[in-house]
Write a protein that holds these residues in place. Structure first.
Motif, mmCIF file in Angstrom:
data_model
loop_
_atom_site.group_PDB
_atom_site.id
_atom_site.type_symbol
_atom_site.label_atom_id
_atom_site.label_comp_id
_atom_site.label_asym_id
_atom_site.label_seq_id
_atom_site.Cartn_x
_atom_site.Cartn_y
_atom_site.Cartn_z
ATOM 1 N N ILE A 1 0.827 -1.210 0.000
ATOM 2 C CA ILE A 1 0.000 0.000 0.000
ATOM 3 C C ILE A 1 0.858 1.255 0.000
ATOM 4 O O ILE A 1 0.367 2.351 0.249
ATOM 5 N N SER A 2 2.142 1.103 -0.272
ATOM 6 C CA SER A 2 3.076 2.233 -0.352
ATOM 7 C C SER A 2 3.060 3.066 0.932
ATOM 8 O O SER A 2 3.072 4.301 0.887
ATOM 9 N N ASP A 3 3.075 2.388 2.070
ATOM 10 C CA ASP A 3 3.032 3.059 3.365
ATOM 11 C C ASP A 3 4.296 3.889 3.569
ATOM 12 O O ASP A 3 5.409 3.366 3.644
ATOM 13 N N ASN A 4 4.108 5.209 3.683
ATOM 14 C CA ASN A 4 5.251 6.113 3.792
ATOM 15 C C ASN A 4 5.937 6.040 5.153
ATOM 16 O O ASN A 4 7.165 6.135 5.245
ATOM 17 N N THR A 5 5.160 5.880 6.213
ATOM 18 C CA THR A 5 5.754 5.778 7.545
ATOM 19 C C THR A 5 6.548 4.486 7.687
ATOM 20 O O THR A 5 7.648 4.473 8.258
ATOM 21 N N ALA A 6 6.014 3.391 7.148
ATOM 22 C CA ALA A 6 6.760 2.127 7.152
ATOM 23 C C ALA A 6 8.079 2.283 6.404
ATOM 24 O O ALA A 6 9.111 1.741 6.822
ATOM 25 N N THR A 7 8.054 3.037 5.311
ATOM 26 C CA THR A 7 9.258 3.275 4.521
ATOM 27 C C THR A 7 10.306 4.027 5.334
ATOM 28 O O THR A 7 11.481 3.642 5.378
ATOM 29 N N ASP A 8 9.881 5.101 5.984
ATOM 30 C CA ASP A 8 10.839 5.905 6.752
ATOM 31 C C ASP A 8 11.388 5.141 7.947
ATOM 32 O O ASP A 8 12.556 5.305 8.331
ATOM 33 N N LEU A 9 10.574 4.286 8.538
ATOM 34 C CA LEU A 9 11.045 3.431 9.622
ATOM 35 C C LEU A 9 12.151 2.500 9.115
ATOM 36 O O LEU A 9 13.207 2.356 9.755
ATOM 37 N N LEU A 10 11.935 1.886 7.962
ATOM 38 C CA LEU A 10 12.931 0.976 7.406
ATOM 39 C C LEU A 10 14.198 1.717 6.975
ATOM 40 O O LEU A 10 15.310 1.205 7.131
ATOM 41 N N ILE A 11 14.044 2.918 6.429
ATOM 42 C CA ILE A 11 15.223 3.707 6.052
ATOM 43 C C ILE A 11 16.086 3.975 7.284
ATOM 44 O O ILE A 11 17.317 3.867 7.243
ATOM 45 N N ASP A 12 15.442 4.293 8.392
ATOM 46 C CA ASP A 12 16.180 4.572 9.626
ATOM 47 C C ASP A 12 16.896 3.314 10.126
ATOM 48 O O ASP A 12 18.056 3.370 10.557
ATOM 49 N N VAL A 13 16.231 2.185 10.045
ATOM 50 C CA VAL A 13 16.811 0.933 10.525
ATOM 51 C C VAL A 13 17.966 0.480 9.637
ATOM 52 O O VAL A 13 19.018 0.041 10.132
ATOM 53 N N LEU A 14 17.804 0.586 8.331
ATOM 54 C CA LEU A 14 18.765 0.016 7.386
ATOM 55 C C LEU A 14 19.926 0.953 7.060
ATOM 56 O O LEU A 14 21.016 0.496 6.702
ATOM 57 N N GLY A 15 19.688 2.247 7.149
ATOM 58 C CA GLY A 15 20.740 3.216 6.828
ATOM 59 C C GLY A 15 20.578 3.810 5.447
ATOM 60 O O GLY A 15 20.399 3.089 4.465
ATOM 61 N N ARG A 16 20.643 5.130 5.394
ATOM 62 C CA ARG A 16 20.418 5.838 4.132
ATOM 63 C C ARG A 16 21.472 5.527 3.081
ATOM 64 O O ARG A 16 21.162 5.413 1.899
ATOM 65 N N ASP A 17 22.721 5.462 3.504
ATOM 66 C CA ASP A 17 23.804 5.323 2.527
ATOM 67 C C ASP A 17 23.665 4.044 1.714
ATOM 68 O O ASP A 17 23.881 4.046 0.495
ATOM 69 N N ARG A 18 23.315 2.953 2.370
ATOM 70 C CA ARG A 18 23.182 1.686 1.662
ATOM 71 C C ARG A 18 22.005 1.726 0.678
ATOM 72 O O ARG A 18 22.082 1.191 -0.431
ATOM 73 N N ILE A 19 20.926 2.372 1.087
ATOM 74 C CA ILE A 19 19.755 2.462 0.202
ATOM 75 C C ILE A 19 20.062 3.370 -0.977
ATOM 76 O O ILE A 19 19.711 3.068 -2.123
ATOM 77 N N ALA A 20 20.725 4.493 -0.715
ATOM 78 C CA ALA A 20 21.117 5.388 -1.801
ATOM 79 C C ALA A 20 22.004 4.663 -2.803
ATOM 80 O O ALA A 20 21.848 4.815 -4.021
ATOM 81 N N MET A 21 22.931 3.852 -2.298
ATOM 82 C CA MET A 21 23.825 3.098 -3.184
ATOM 83 C C MET A 21 23.028 2.114 -4.037
ATOM 84 O O MET A 21 23.285 1.958 -5.240
ATOM 85 N N ALA A 22 22.048 1.450 -3.438
ATOM 86 C CA ALA A 22 21.225 0.498 -4.199
ATOM 87 C C ALA A 22 20.476 1.191 -5.325
ATOM 88 O O ALA A 22 20.253 0.606 -6.390
ATOM 89 N N LEU A 23 20.089 2.442 -5.091
ATOM 90 C CA LEU A 23 19.342 3.206 -6.088
ATOM 91 C C LEU A 23 20.239 3.986 -7.039
ATOM 92 O O LEU A 23 19.744 4.578 -8.002
ATOM 93 N N GLY A 24 21.537 4.008 -6.772
ATOM 94 C CA GLY A 24 22.457 4.768 -7.615
ATOM 95 C C GLY A 24 22.400 6.254 -7.356
ATOM 96 O O GLY A 24 22.718 7.054 -8.246
ATOM 97 N N LEU A 25 22.029 6.645 -6.134
ATOM 98 C CA LEU A 25 21.903 8.054 -5.779
ATOM 99 C C LEU A 25 22.980 8.456 -4.782
ATOM 100 O O LEU A 25 23.505 7.624 -4.046
ATOM 101 N N ASP A 26 23.305 9.741 -4.754
ATOM 102 C CA ASP A 26 24.261 10.246 -3.774
ATOM 103 C C ASP A 26 23.660 10.269 -2.373
ATOM 104 O O ASP A 26 24.349 10.041 -1.373
#
Length: 385
Positions: free
Chosen positions: A216-241
Motif C-alpha cells: 500500500i506504499s506506506d510512507n511511515t513504514a518506509t521511513d522506519l525501514l530507512i532509519d533501521v537500514l541506513g540511508r547510505d546503503r539504500i542510496a547506493m542500491a538506487l544509484g543516488l548520492d
C-alpha cells in the motif's frame, strides 16, 4: 505520494454499497446507456448521488468513454461483474442495481487496449506526459526501450531500493523478517499508509513494515525501514548520492522557503537541509506538482535490476499492480505517483517460465492522465502474455 492502485476507482462514490451481487437483468442496458453518453439522474439511486453529483458522474464516465470509444459488446453477469469491448479496448468492472434498475455502485478497472503488436502498444505511451521512458525485458534481453538508462522521477518506486537492502540483510542472516523495531514520532509521515496512525513506541516487525511499504506504499513504514537500514546503503542500491525520507519530501514540497534553500544548495549540503525541514511534519497532504530536483530519480534499467531478484518474495506479490494475476505464473509490482510523476514497474513470470520486466515512467509539468497511462501500460502487458 499518491498511492497507485491496481485498478483505478473512478471517484469514491462510484464504489458505494457493501455487496457486489446484482441482477444481471437490466445491467447490460444500463451500462450501454451510460457508455453511450446517456447518463441521467434517474439512472442512479439516491444513495449513490448523495455523495457525488450527476455532473461528476457524467465527467468520470465521459473520461472512460473518451478513452475506449463506443461499446460493441456489453455483458453483465449475475455476480455483478461486467465486460465491455469496443473497437480498441476491453474494460471490466462491477455494477450493482437496486430493485428499480438504478445504479447503486459502479466500478471500472483500468481499460486494456486490445493487443496488436509491441510497437503499437508502446506508441500509446507517447504523448501522455512531457517525458516518457520505458523498458521491456524478457529473460534478460531487452525487447524494447526508450531512455531506460536516463534517471527520471519515480516517486514511491524508490521503495524497491529499501526492500532490496532489507532482503540482502535477511539473506546474509544479519536480520530476520520477525525482528521487531520501534515506531517513533520522527518516523511518522503523511499518507498513503496506515502505520502513521499507531501510537509512538509501537513494536513493528520488519515483515509488517516491508509488506505495508510495498503493498500500500506506506510512507511511515518506509521511513522506519530507512532509519533501521541506513540511508547510505539504500542510496547506493538506487544509484543516488543521497535519499530523502518521505517525511522530508513532504516537508520540502509543502514549504516553499525550505524548498528553495534546498534546491539552491550544493549536493553535499542538501541532506542537512532536508533533515532540518523534516523536523516538523506538515498538516496538509495535498502535494504540489512535481519539482525537478526534489524527488527520487532512478532509471528504469536499475528498477528492473532491483525488482527481479525480489520478485519471489511474498511481500512483493500482495498487490499485483495493473497486471491480471490469472494471466501470469507470478506477478510482483511496485509503482509510484505524485502530480506530474508516475511509474509502473512489474516483474512477471509467464506460463513457460520466462522472466519479464515491464517498467514505464512518466514525468511532466502537468498531472499525468492516470487512466490513460494505466490503460496504455496494460496494453503492453497484454502483448507479452
Amino acid at each position: 505520494m499518491v498511492r497507485l492502485l491496481r485498478s483505478l476507482i473512478l471517484g469514491a462514490a462510484l464504489c458505494l454499497g457493501t455487496g457486489l451481487a446484482c441482477f444481471a437483468q437490466g445491467a447490460d442496458s444500463v451500462l450501454e446507456k451510460l457508455l453511450s453518453g446517456g447518463a441521467d439522474t434517474e439512472d442512479f439511486a439516491p444513495a449513490f448521488l448523495s455523495t457525488i453529483s450527476i455532473d461528476q458522474v457524467q465527467g468520470v464516465i465521459g473520461q472512460v468513454r473518451d478513452l475506449i470509444g463506443a461499446p460493441l459488446i456489453v455483458e453483465a453477469s449475475d455476480d455483478g461483474s461486467f465486460y465491455v469491448e469496443t473497437m480498441t479496448h476491453r474494460a471490466s468492472g462491477t455494477i450493482k442495481l437496486d430493485d428499480q434498475g438504478r445504479v447503486l455502485s459502479l466500478w471500472f478497472a483500468a481499460p486494456e487496449p486490445i493487443p496488436q503488436d509491441m510497437d503499437t502498444a508502446l506508441s500509446q505511451l507517447n504523448g501522455l506526459s512531457d517525458q516518457v521512458s520505458w523498458l521491456v525485458m524478457r529473460d534478460g534481453q531487452v525487447l524494447s526501450s526508450k531512455d531506460a538508462d536516463t534517471p527520471m522521477a519515480v516517486a514511491s518506486a524508490f521503495k524497491l531500493g529499501v526492500l532490496s537492502v532489507l532482503a540482502q540483510d535477511i539473506k546474509a542472516g544479519t536480520r530476520k523478517w520477525a525482528d521487531v523495531v520501534t515506531l517513533e514520532a520522527r518516523h511518522k509521515s503523511l499518507p498513503t499508509g496506515q502505520l502513521q496512525t499507531l501510537p509512538d513506541g509501537s513494536p513493528v516487525t520488519l515483515h509488517t513494515a516491508a509488506a505495508l511499504m510495498i503493498s500500500i506504499s506506506d510512507n511511515t513504514a518506509t521511513d522506519l525501514l530507512i532509519d533501521v537500514l541506513g540511508r547510505d546503503r539504500i542510496a547506493m542500491a538506487l544509484g543516488l548520492d543521497s535519499i530523502l525520507t518521505t517525511r522530508e519530501f513532504f516537508a520540502l514540497k509543502l514549504n516553499e522557503t525550505a524548498q528553495a534553500e534546498y534546491l539552491l544548495a550544493a549536493p553535499e549540503d542538501r541532506p542537512a537541509l532536508a533533515a532540518k525541514a523534516g523536523q516538523s511534519l506538515p498538516q496538509s497532504s495535498t502535494v504540489p506538482p512535481y519539482v525537478p530536483g526534489l524527488e527520487w530519480t532512478v532509471p528504469l534499467s536499475r528498477l528492473c535490476a532491483l525488482i527481479m531478484p525480489l520478485a519471489d518474495l511474498p511481500v512483493m506479490q500482495i498487490n499485483p499492480g495493473l497486471a491480471e494475476p490469472h494471466n501470469w505464473a507470478r506477478v510482483a509490482y511496485k509503482g509510484g505517483s505524485e502530480p506530474g510523476v508516475a511509474n509502473f514497474t512489474t516483474a512477471l513470470l509467464d506460463d513457460v517460465g520466462r522472466e519479464v520486466c515491464v517498467a514505464v515512467t512518466f514525468n511532466g509539468k502537468d498531472p499525468i492522465n492516470m487512466l490513460g497511462a494505466a490503460a496504455a501500460y496494460r496494453g503492453v502487458l497484454a502483448v507479452l502474455r
